[in-house]
Design an enzyme around this catalytic site. Structure first.
Site, PDB file in Angstrom:
ATOM      1  N   LYS A 164       0.924  -1.341  -0.377  1.00 56.83           N
ATOM      2  CA  LYS A 164       0.253  -0.625   0.178  1.00 56.83           C
ATOM      3  C   LYS A 164       0.793   1.513   0.441  1.00 56.83           C
ATOM      4  O   LYS A 164       1.724   1.699   0.218  1.00 56.83           O
ATOM      5  CB  LYS A 164      -1.136  -0.364   1.069  1.00 56.83           C
ATOM      6  CG  LYS A 164      -0.485  -0.251   2.612  1.00 56.83           C
ATOM      7  CD  LYS A 164      -0.882  -0.228   4.123  1.00 56.83           C
ATOM      8  CE  LYS A 164      -0.505  -0.017   4.863  1.00 56.83           C
ATOM      9  NZ  LYS A 164      -1.458  -0.322   6.332  1.00 56.83           N
ATOM     10  N   ARG A 202      -9.891   0.279  15.422  1.00 61.31           N
ATOM     11  CA  ARG A 202      -9.947   0.445  14.190  1.00 61.31           C
ATOM     12  C   ARG A 202     -11.231   0.288  13.077  1.00 61.31           C
ATOM     13  O   ARG A 202     -12.661   0.877  12.928  1.00 61.31           O
ATOM     14  CB  ARG A 202      -9.057   0.778  13.875  1.00 61.31           C
ATOM     15  CG  ARG A 202      -8.509   1.377  11.948  1.00 61.31           C
ATOM     16  CD  ARG A 202      -7.120   1.595  11.813  1.00 61.31           C
ATOM     17  NE  ARG A 202      -6.653   0.238  11.502  1.00 61.31           N
ATOM     18  CZ  ARG A 202      -5.277   0.342  10.909  1.00 61.31           C
ATOM     19  NH1 ARG A 202      -4.645   1.427  10.615  1.00 61.31           N
ATOM     20  NH2 ARG A 202      -4.970  -1.041  10.914  1.00 61.31           N
ATOM     21  N   TYR A 233      16.770  30.630   6.673  1.00 61.60           N
ATOM     22  CA  TYR A 233      15.383  31.320   7.099  1.00 61.60           C
ATOM     23  C   TYR A 233      15.718  31.560   8.800  1.00 61.60           C
ATOM     24  O   TYR A 233      16.084  31.029   9.507  1.00 61.60           O
ATOM     25  CB  TYR A 233      14.012  30.444   7.343  1.00 61.60           C
ATOM     26  CG  TYR A 233      13.305  30.927   5.502  1.00 61.60           C
ATOM     27  CD1 TYR A 233      13.479  32.221   5.179  1.00 61.60           C
ATOM     28  CD2 TYR A 233      13.245  29.329   4.752  1.00 61.60           C
ATOM     29  CE1 TYR A 233      13.530  31.749   3.551  1.00 61.60           C
ATOM     30  CE2 TYR A 233      12.638  30.022   3.423  1.00 61.60           C
ATOM     31  CZ  TYR A 233      13.023  31.268   2.804  1.00 61.60           C
ATOM     32  OH  TYR A 233      12.329  30.846   1.339  1.00 61.60           O
ATOM     33  N   MET A 290      12.073  24.983   1.480  1.00 63.36           N
ATOM     34  CA  MET A 290      10.825  23.730   0.977  1.00 63.36           C
ATOM     35  C   MET A 290      11.481  22.931  -0.403  1.00 63.36           C
ATOM     36  O   MET A 290      11.411  21.793  -0.513  1.00 63.36           O
ATOM     37  CB  MET A 290      10.257  24.906  -0.329  1.00 63.36           C
ATOM     38  CG  MET A 290       9.025  24.050  -0.736  1.00 63.36           C
ATOM     39  SD  MET A 290       7.797  25.017  -1.539  1.00 63.36           S
ATOM     40  CE  MET A 290       6.518  25.599  -0.116  1.00 63.36           C
TER      41      MET A 290
END
Ligand SMILES: *Cc1c(COP(=O)(O)O)cnc(C)c1O
Length: 376
Positions: free
Chosen positions: A34, A136, A265, A314
């Site tokens: 998955k 769950r 930053y 980023m």
């Protein structure tokens, strides 16, 4: 192509599965692929896992199963949760195995099987999931026999297994796993008393299969160990397991900066002497968590550990290389080995207070995957 890659060693996946298959035999292996094979690429992982001896593939979504089918994989594929009613025609048409845990889920699946023309000659394999304490998904134990009867009564459905899932298998000293097993076996006994045949029983994920051999039953559902990582610090993988993913980049820019300079930053990192800063073209949009800044996170350059300097941005991060000779194009390893040194996904996870699963699943699709067969 960007000078960054997540390299996936398919021979590691194949050999991991072979090691695990031998370990758990006579139980069989469901390789869980998955979430795009935990970030490793679902199709390539599935093929390598089947080559290593996996018997069944596990996915979370019908769309993930369809991706495997579109690639020509015809091994059995189990969708591990009950699909939504809108996905059932697809599930049946793609010849996926279904998980069920509600009466409506069984009725809707039976209707889909009939629409697609599956009958007694070619029924849909159905796996009934029991909630033994994870809370769950799953049928409550008291309702399991009635639900199994509904599956058995539908000519388009075949009861293929009854399974459950552990909540604390990665904490081997917690007695709750044994309690879940008691509840699971009570359901199996109820089914036997009702004359319902259960062809396959399964409960264990990676941690369960390793730490609780008595919980292997007929099949184990292995995810994280397929990729060569340990389920937890308390449950190490077996000897010989190899991490399949490494994350690499080429240095994109280099400069000397004087002592006392702020970096990135917020200028939160200060050079304490004149040093060489290397820029690496990977950032939080690639799955290098910004929270790794300031946790002591390191990378490998020239076979040495060097600190990440300042805030991860980023698209880029900075590395303090001190006086190490480093040039544009040099390899930087964020996860993996270089020279004699290595940094694992577990190390990031420890710094961040999370688990290695979240790290490898978080390497974003923006990072090109390079699949390779390493003969070693
Ligand atoms: C994801 C998943 C697994 C695999 O878990 P690992 O801890 O990665 O081995 C097994 N079973 C179910 C139901 C799952 O959702």
């Amino acid at each position: 192509m960007r000078p960054v890659s997540a390299d996936i060693d398919l021979s590691a996946i194949r050999s991991n599965v072979a090691i695990l298959r031998d370990l758990v035999a006579p139980a069989r292996v469901c390789a869980v692929v998955k979430a795009d094979g935990y970030g490793h690429g679902a199709v390539a992982t599935a093929r390598a896992a089947l080559a290593g001896g996996a018997h069944l593939l596990g996915v979370a979504l019908v769309a993930e199963g369809a991706e495997l089918r579109a690639a020509g994989i015809d091994a059995p594929v189990l969708v591990l949760s009950q699909a939504s009613v809108h996905e059932l025609d697809d599930l049946v048409a793609q010849r996926l195995d279904a998980t069920v845990y509600t009466p409506a889920g069984v009725a809707d699946l039976g209707a889909a099987a009939a629409r697609v023309g599956r009958g007694r000659h070619d029924p849909v394999p159905v796996h009934l999931k029991v909630d033994t304490g994870m809370r769950r998904v799953g049928v409550q134990p008291a309702d399991a026999v009635a639900l199994a009867r509904a599956v058995v009564a539908d000519p388009g459905l075949h009861l293929a297994s009854v399974f459950t899932h552990f909540a604390v298998a990665d904490e081997p000293d917690d007695p709750f796993t044994a309690e879940q097993q008691r509840r699971y076996e009570a359901v199996l006994a109820d089914l036997a008393a009702a004359g319902i045949e259960v062809p396959c029983r399964h409960a264990a994920n990676s941690a369960g299969a390793l730490a609780h051999p008595e919980a292997r039953y007929d099949l184990v559902r292995l995810g994280i160990v397929v990729y060569g990582l340990s389920p937890s610090a308390e449950v190490p993988g077996p000897p010989g397991l190899r991490p399949a993913m490494s994350l690499r980049a080429a240095v994109s820019h280099v400069k000397r900066v004087p002592a006392g300079e702020g970096v990135s930053y917020g200028l939160r990192y200060r050079t304490d002497h004149e040093t060489t800063l290397a820029t690496v073209p990977l950032g939080y949009a690639d799955g290098v968590p910004r929270r790794l800044s300031g946790t002591g996170g390191e990378v490998l350059v020239g076979g040495e550990r060097r600190p990440i300097a300042g805030t991860i941005t980023m698209d880029q991060l900075l590395v303090d290389c001190d006086d190490l000779p480093v040039a544009v194009g040099d390899e930087v390893v964020l996860i993996g080995a270089q020279g004699g040194a290595a940094i694992g996904a577990e190390e990031w996870a420890d710094r961040l207070g999370t688990i290695s699963y979240e790290i490898i699943c978080g390497i974003s699709p923006r990072v090109p995957r390079r699949h390779r067969e390493d003969p070693s």
